[in-house]
Design a protein around this motif. Structure first.
Motif, PDB file in Angstrom:
ATOM      1  N   LYS A   1       0.843  -1.208   0.000  1.00 43.76           N
ATOM      2  CA  LYS A   1       0.000   0.000   0.000  1.00 43.76           C
ATOM      3  C   LYS A   1       0.872   1.251   0.000  1.00 43.76           C
ATOM      4  N   ASN A   2       1.823   1.296   0.935  1.00 48.24           N
ATOM      5  CA  ASN A   2       2.598   2.533   1.085  1.00 48.24           C
ATOM      6  C   ASN A   2       3.496   2.812  -0.112  1.00 48.24           C
ATOM      7  N   ALA A   3       3.921   1.762  -0.816  1.00 46.93           N
ATOM      8  CA  ALA A   3       4.697   1.988  -2.041  1.00 46.93           C
ATOM      9  C   ALA A   3       3.761   2.487  -3.131  1.00 46.93           C
TER      10      ALA A   3
ATOM     11  N   ALA B   1       0.024  14.112  15.917  1.00 48.70           N
ATOM     12  CA  ALA B   1      -0.109  15.374  15.172  1.00 48.70           C
ATOM     13  C   ALA B   1       0.332  15.219  13.713  1.00 48.70           C
ATOM     14  N   ARG B   2       1.375  14.484  13.463  1.00 48.32           N
ATOM     15  CA  ARG B   2       1.887  14.206  12.121  1.00 48.32           C
ATOM     16  C   ARG B   2       1.927  15.433  11.220  1.00 48.32           C
ATOM     17  N   PRO B   3       2.826  16.378  11.505  1.00 51.13           N
ATOM     18  CA  PRO B   3       2.918  17.569  10.651  1.00 51.13           C
ATOM     19  C   PRO B   3       3.526  17.252   9.284  1.00 51.13           C
ATOM     20  N   VAL B   4       3.513  18.257   8.389  1.00 52.41           N
ATOM     21  CA  VAL B   4       4.140  18.068   7.066  1.00 52.41           C
ATOM     22  C   VAL B   4       5.252  19.094   6.851  1.00 52.41           C
ATOM     23  N   ASP B   5       5.753  19.661   7.942  1.00 52.17           N
ATOM     24  CA  ASP B   5       6.775  20.706   7.825  1.00 52.17           C
ATOM     25  C   ASP B   5       8.013  20.249   7.052  1.00 52.17           C
ATOM     26  N   LEU B   6       8.378  18.972   7.196  1.00 55.03           N
ATOM     27  CA  LEU B   6       9.591  18.492   6.511  1.00 55.03           C
ATOM     28  C   LEU B   6       9.375  18.401   5.002  1.00 55.03           C
ATOM     29  N   HIS B   7       8.165  18.084   4.597  1.00 52.71           N
ATOM     30  CA  HIS B   7       7.844  18.072   3.159  1.00 52.71           C
ATOM     31  C   HIS B   7       8.039  19.488   2.605  1.00 52.71           C
TER      32      HIS B   7
ATOM     33  N   VAL C   1      14.219  11.498  10.236  1.00 55.47           N
ATOM     34  CA  VAL C   1      13.917  10.648   9.080  1.00 55.47           C
ATOM     35  C   VAL C   1      12.408  10.636   8.831  1.00 55.47           C
ATOM     36  N   SER C   2      12.003  11.043   7.650  1.00 60.86           N
ATOM     37  CA  SER C   2      10.585  11.009   7.292  1.00 60.86           C
ATOM     38  C   SER C   2      10.424  10.310   5.951  1.00 60.86           C
ATOM     39  N   VAL C   3       9.594   9.273   5.955  1.00 62.57           N
ATOM     40  CA  VAL C   3       9.340   8.517   4.725  1.00 62.57           C
ATOM     41  C   VAL C   3       8.647   9.428   3.702  1.00 62.57           C
ATOM     42  N   GLY C   4       7.552  10.042   4.119  1.00 62.35           N
ATOM     43  CA  GLY C   4       6.768  10.851   3.185  1.00 62.35           C
ATOM     44  C   GLY C   4       7.540  12.048   2.647  1.00 62.35           C
ATOM     45  N   ALA C   5       8.292  12.736   3.523  1.00 63.01           N
ATOM     46  CA  ALA C   5       9.032  13.921   3.068  1.00 63.01           C
ATOM     47  C   ALA C   5      10.136  13.507   2.097  1.00 63.01           C
TER      48      ALA C   5
ATOM     49  N   THR D   1       7.290   0.753  13.023  1.00 56.27           N
ATOM     50  CA  THR D   1       6.162   1.204  13.856  1.00 56.27           C
ATOM     51  C   THR D   1       4.850   0.587  13.382  1.00 56.27           C
ATOM     52  N   ASP D   2       4.746   0.307  12.081  1.00 57.34           N
ATOM     53  CA  ASP D   2       3.500  -0.248  11.544  1.00 57.34           C
ATOM     54  C   ASP D   2       3.271  -1.711  11.946  1.00 57.34           C
ATOM     55  N   LEU D   3       4.244  -2.301  12.672  1.00 61.73           N
ATOM     56  CA  LEU D   3       4.024  -3.665  13.189  1.00 61.73           C
ATOM     57  C   LEU D   3       4.014  -3.693  14.721  1.00 61.73           C
TER      58      LEU D   3
ATOM     59  N   LYS E   1       8.840   4.924  19.140  1.00 57.57           N
ATOM     60  CA  LYS E   1       9.693   6.104  18.978  1.00 57.57           C
ATOM     61  C   LYS E   1       9.316   6.942  17.755  1.00 57.57           C
ATOM     62  N   ILE E   2       8.394   6.456  16.914  1.00 60.01           N
ATOM     63  CA  ILE E   2       8.087   7.195  15.682  1.00 60.01           C
ATOM     64  C   ILE E   2       6.885   8.116  15.876  1.00 60.01           C
ATOM     65  N   PHE E   3       5.822   7.582  16.442  1.00 55.60           N
ATOM     66  CA  PHE E   3       4.602   8.381  16.617  1.00 55.60           C
ATOM     67  C   PHE E   3       4.193   8.443  18.078  1.00 55.60           C
TER      68      PHE E   3
HETATM   69  C1  UD1 Z   1       4.787   6.594   6.454  1.00 57.08           C
HETATM   70  C2  UD1 Z   1       3.823   5.447   6.271  1.00 57.08           C
HETATM   71  C3  UD1 Z   1       3.282   5.009   7.628  1.00 57.08           C
HETATM   72  C4  UD1 Z   1       4.433   4.686   8.590  1.00 57.08           C
HETATM   73  C5  UD1 Z   1       5.428   5.843   8.659  1.00 57.08           C
HETATM   74  C6  UD1 Z   1       6.662   5.518   9.465  1.00 57.08           C
HETATM   75  C7  UD1 Z   1       2.854   5.904   4.097  1.00 57.08           C
HETATM   76  C8  UD1 Z   1       1.655   6.292   3.325  1.00 57.08           C
HETATM   77  N1  UD1 Z   1       2.727   5.883   5.442  1.00 57.08           N
HETATM   78  O1  UD1 Z   1       4.050   7.667   7.010  1.00 57.08           O
HETATM   79  O2  UD1 Z   1       2.487   3.837   7.430  1.00 57.08           O
HETATM   80  O3  UD1 Z   1       3.922   4.457   9.871  1.00 57.08           O
HETATM   81  O4  UD1 Z   1       5.854   6.203   7.316  1.00 57.08           O
HETATM   82  O5  UD1 Z   1       7.285   4.391   8.982  1.00 57.08           O
HETATM   83  O6  UD1 Z   1       3.882   5.574   3.556  1.00 57.08           O
HETATM   84  N2  UD1 Z   1       7.208  14.181  10.752  1.00 57.08           N
HETATM   85  C9  UD1 Z   1       7.358  15.518  11.022  1.00 57.08           C
HETATM   86  N3  UD1 Z   1       7.231  16.401   9.990  1.00 57.08           N
HETATM   87  C10 UD1 Z   1       6.974  15.993   8.714  1.00 57.08           C
HETATM   88  C11 UD1 Z   1       6.826  14.626   8.453  1.00 57.08           C
HETATM   89  C12 UD1 Z   1       6.943  13.732   9.492  1.00 57.08           C
HETATM   90  O7  UD1 Z   1       7.593  15.907  12.154  1.00 57.08           O
HETATM   91  O8  UD1 Z   1       6.881  16.845   7.819  1.00 57.08           O
HETATM   92  C13 UD1 Z   1       7.319  13.199  11.857  1.00 57.08           C
HETATM   93  C14 UD1 Z   1       6.044  12.377  12.072  1.00 57.08           C
HETATM   94  O9  UD1 Z   1       5.132  13.039  12.889  1.00 57.08           O
HETATM   95  C15 UD1 Z   1       6.606  11.115  12.688  1.00 57.08           C
HETATM   96  C16 UD1 Z   1       7.960  10.969  12.000  1.00 57.08           C
HETATM   97  O10 UD1 Z   1       8.279  12.240  11.455  1.00 57.08           O
HETATM   98  O11 UD1 Z   1       6.807  11.317  14.067  1.00 57.08           O
HETATM   99  C17 UD1 Z   1       8.011   9.939  10.890  1.00 57.08           C
HETATM  100  O12 UD1 Z   1       6.920  10.162  10.016  1.00 57.08           O
HETATM  101  P1  UD1 Z   1       6.993   9.819   8.468  1.00 57.08           P
HETATM  102  O13 UD1 Z   1       8.132   8.868   8.222  1.00 57.08           O
HETATM  103  O14 UD1 Z   1       6.954  11.066   7.697  1.00 57.08           O
HETATM  104  O15 UD1 Z   1       5.628   9.050   8.260  1.00 57.08           O
HETATM  105  P2  UD1 Z   1       4.659   9.130   7.013  1.00 57.08           P
HETATM  106  O16 UD1 Z   1       5.440   9.334   5.769  1.00 57.08           O
HETATM  107  O17 UD1 Z   1       3.532  10.049   7.326  1.00 57.08           O
END
Ligand code: UD1
Length: 423
Positions: A22-24, A122-128, A165-169, A308-310, A330-332
């Protein structure tokens, strides 16, 4: 609202095919916006999150056609006529933010709703946003939306040093950098298999990327990308989830398409708990004689650490382990909402901030429980498989976001599980 009824019974035996991740898929789909030529994804999972991303891309003007019952997604973005991702879609799924980088890279402007909070913090998007700014984007946050522009219509290369480290960013930056003018370096980038899969797909489309899978990724921007066909990588979270099913109630189950290198840390944890994990020609086999596993401690970390997803699913296993296990998230923040539900089933869990201390009990007892998020819902199903009596998991729409055919897959290895349709 539908619910799932699980009745704890004996060992599970057989094989479960693992779907595409899904996430890919959610990060591969927005890659279509980077090219005027068709992008086809094979091995796509059939999930509501994929349908949400389909609707979002279609709302922008992309053509997305699900073929072969949804396993193939044929996409084309030759006519993008809308550059706004509305709140109505983004609030349903945070991964919607992944259209921001591609839209900006393609046409130099985009408006994307901010996702807001969610059940696991909270899951912000500031890093993106910071990553895109490092590539020259001008951003204006107003009315709950990010209004983004690339001066002169094109992003330029830049150095992005992620503070965490942020996956989405990492994904958003990688997507955007492929068409930026010049070289972009992503430091402290995420190394998840889904990032590698995205980079491999972009390379098939003509992108110049090096270092994906390490913490420094270098992207040389190109003028245009072409079409491609790409198979979505195996879903390591679905894989890990089903690996826990025989661990929790005994038996031997092969996970078809599974690979140890997608989940090394998780496999090691299972082995420490006394569960046998074997590589086969067709996947991974998990064997466990009925009986309690050993308690093991877990700390969630970015890849290659324990995912974290497991964590929720591993907690379900630890509920009946022999001993006391400490699970540290440690992630969320706020990702223990499954714990009170597991306690309704007789689990002994002591929550202290980001740490859960789980004292294993002989057997859980079935109870009505409520799913609070995607991974929490499946942890309750796993717990139900091992519990005495019936467990009814409500709010299963969370489950439909990330697990295709969960009832069919678990029934095929002997689980007593059914979906109760309610209007
Ligand atoms: C992705 C996965 C999610 C997984 C997570 C961590 C997808 C669609 N979702 O989520 O299933 O649980 O990776 O492996 O792929 N953060 C910030 N600012 C940002 C972005 C993130 O502070 O701009 C923080 C988050 O709040 C969190 C941490 O960084 O504490 C890691 O989050 P991130 O790796 O970005 O998770 P997602 O990409 O949202």
């Amino acid at each position: 609202m539908d619910s799932i009824l699980v009745t704890g019974n004996g060992p599970l035996n057989g094989a479960i095919p693992i779907a595409g991740a899904k996430n890919a898929c959610l990060t591969l789909m927005p890659a279509t916006l980077l090219s005027e030529e068709p992008l086809t994804l094979t091995n796509a999972p059939r999930l509501s999150d994929i349908r949400t991303m389909t609707s979002l891309l279609q709302s922008l003007g992309a053509e997305v056609t699900a073929l072969q019952d949804g396993k193939v997604l044929a996409m084309s973005s030759h006519a993008i006529d809308n550059h706004t991702a509305h709140y109505d879609i983004v609030r349903k799924m945070r991964a919607s933010i992944l259209v921001l980088g591609p839209l900006l890279a393609r046409d130099g402007h985009a408006v994307v709703s901010l996702p807001g909070g969610c059940a696991i913090g909270a899951r912000p998007v500031d890093l993106h946003l910071k990553a895109l700014e490092a590539m020259g984007a001008e951003l204006d946050l107003r009315d709950g939306y990010v209004h983004a522009k690339a001066p002169g219509g094109r992003l330029h290369g830049g150095v992005v040093d992620f503070p965490l480290v942020s996956v989405g960013a990492t994904e958003n930056a990688l997507l955007a950098a492929t068409l930026a003018k010049g070289t972009t370096v992503l430091k402290n980038a995420a190394r998840e298999p889904e990032i590698i899969d995205l980079a491999e797909c972009l390379i098939r489309m003509g992108a110049q990327i090096e270092g994906h899978g390490t913490s420094t990724v270098t992207i040389q921007g190109v003028e245009r990308l072409n079409g491609a066909t790409h198979p979505v990588v195996t879903d390591r979270i679905e894989l890990g989830t089903y690996m826990l099913a025989p661990a929790i109630c005994g038996g031997e189950v092969e996970l078809l398409g599974g690979r140890r290198n997608l989940l090394e840390a998780f496999c090691q944890t299972l082995e420490q708990a006394g569960v046998e994990v074997t590589d086969t020609d067709t996947g991974l086999k998990v064997t466990h004689k009925a009986g309690r596993v050993k308690a093991v401690d877990v700390v969630t970390e970015p890849f290659p650490g324990f995912p974290t997803d497991l964590q929720a699913q591993m907690m379900a296993l630890m509920c009946t382990a022999d001993g006391v296990a400490t699970l540290e998230e440690k992630i969320f923040e706020n990702r223990f909402m499954h714990a009170p539900e597991l306690m309704r089933m007789g689990a002994q869990i002591d929550l202290q901030g980001g740490t859960a201390k789980v004292t294993g009990v002989d057997r859980l007892k079935g109870a009505p429980v409520m799913a609070t998020d995607l991974r929490a819902s499946v942890s309750l199903i796993l717990a139900g498989l091992a519990a005495e009596g019936e467990t009814r998991v409500s709010r299963v729409y969370h489950l439909d976001r990330g697990y295709e055919h969960v009832v069919r897959k678990l029934s095929s290895v002997g689980a007593k599980i059914e979906r109760i349709k309610e209007s």
